[in-house]
Scaffold this active site. Structure first.
Site, PDB file in Angstrom:
ATOM      1  N   GLU A  32       0.860  -1.175   0.000  1.00  0.00           N
ATOM      2  CA  GLU A  32       0.000   0.000   0.000  1.00  0.00           C
ATOM      3  C   GLU A  32       0.901   1.231   0.000  1.00  0.00           C
ATOM      4  O   GLU A  32       1.646   1.452   0.949  1.00  0.00           O
ATOM      5  CB  GLU A  32      -0.901   0.031   1.232  1.00  0.00           C
ATOM      6  CG  GLU A  32      -1.667   1.339   1.388  1.00  0.00           C
ATOM      7  CD  GLU A  32      -2.187   1.577   2.792  1.00  0.00           C
ATOM      8  OE1 GLU A  32      -2.426   2.756   3.132  1.00  0.00           O
ATOM      9  OE2 GLU A  32      -2.338   0.602   3.550  1.00  0.00           O
ATOM     10  N   THR A  62      -4.463   6.194   1.907  1.00  0.00           N
ATOM     11  CA  THR A  62      -4.729   7.591   2.258  1.00  0.00           C
ATOM     12  C   THR A  62      -5.431   8.300   1.101  1.00  0.00           C
ATOM     13  O   THR A  62      -5.151   9.456   0.802  1.00  0.00           O
ATOM     14  CB  THR A  62      -3.435   8.343   2.656  1.00  0.00           C
ATOM     15  OG1 THR A  62      -2.536   7.450   3.323  1.00  0.00           O
ATOM     16  CG2 THR A  62      -3.751   9.484   3.615  1.00  0.00           C
ATOM     17  N   LYS A 122     -11.058  -1.647   6.908  1.00  0.00           N
ATOM     18  CA  LYS A 122      -9.825  -1.315   7.629  1.00  0.00           C
ATOM     19  C   LYS A 122     -10.203  -0.749   8.995  1.00  0.00           C
ATOM     20  O   LYS A 122     -10.869   0.291   9.081  1.00  0.00           O
ATOM     21  CB  LYS A 122      -9.038  -0.296   6.792  1.00  0.00           C
ATOM     22  CG  LYS A 122      -7.998   0.519   7.536  1.00  0.00           C
ATOM     23  CD  LYS A 122      -7.433   1.570   6.573  1.00  0.00           C
ATOM     24  CE  LYS A 122      -6.684   2.669   7.308  1.00  0.00           C
ATOM     25  NZ  LYS A 122      -6.127   3.668   6.372  1.00  0.00           N
TER      26      LYS A 122
END
Length: 201
Positions: A32, A62, A122
């Site tokens: 990621e 993000t 998440k």
């Protein structure tokens, strides 16, 4: 996708291939790349995609807007992770037929994600939520898979796995923020240590 996900943050594109190589050698095939520094992150994604695109699962983290989502996908990301819950952004990403792992912090947000057909969320920051929270929400959401993010360490990863987490995204404790080529062997060793811990649980 492996249980262990390496979060890349603050790394210059000129250093990213050696770091990626070290992770792959250790057995980590899911990365990621954070867009907290958007331009830097996008450059890393493009560089990794060209060199290792067929050997790993490459995502952008993000992601906070539709524009960022589009840029990340154009750069080569194959999944997207958001820091928090944004229903409209989640729906937009799903409309692109791309996996999304949205950040959630409450049963209500988990329920909204489930209503859109999202299968993995998440939990962030998982160090604040704790293992008891995970065990409790497993009851009403038995089919939802949880990705632990934010404060995952050698000391709590076994506890989080036993509580019900399926995936573990680790940042600076695996790939130091601003890591360079010189950190390749250290990162490889870090990854091997985490993989061993997960295998032992």
């Amino acid at each position: 996708m492996t249980q262990l996900i390496a979060i890349i943050r603050g790394v210059e594109a000129e250093n990213i291939l050696e770091i990626t190589e070290g992770l792959l050698e250790a057995g980590v095939d899911t990365l990621e790349v954070s867009l907290s520094n958007e331009q830097q992150g996008l450059e890393c994604i493009r560089t990794i995609k060209i060199a290792y695109g067929n050997q790993l699962n490459l995502g952008a983290g993000t992601v906070i807007s539709e524009q960022q989502a589009d840029k990340a996908l154009e750069a080569g990301a194959t999944f997207l992770i958001t820091p928090g819950w944004d229903k409209e952004l989640a729906k937009y990403i799903l409309s692109k037929d791309v996996p999304i792992f949205p950040g959630v912090f409450s049963p209500g947000e988990i329920m909204q994600a489930a209503s859109l057909g999202i299968e993995t969320v998440k939990l962030f920051p998982v160090s604040d939520l704790g293992s008891s929270f995970i065990k409790n929400v497993k009851g009403p959401f038995p089919n939802m898979k949880f990705m632990a993010v934010g404060g995952v360490t050698h000391n709590n990863i076994a506890e989080l796995k036993n509580a019900g987490c399926s995936y573990f995204a680790i940042g600076s404790d695996l790939v130091p923020r601003g890591a360079t080529k010189k950190d390749k062997e250290k990162i490889k060793k870090n990854a091997e240590g985490y993989i061993k811990l997960l295998e032992e649980v």
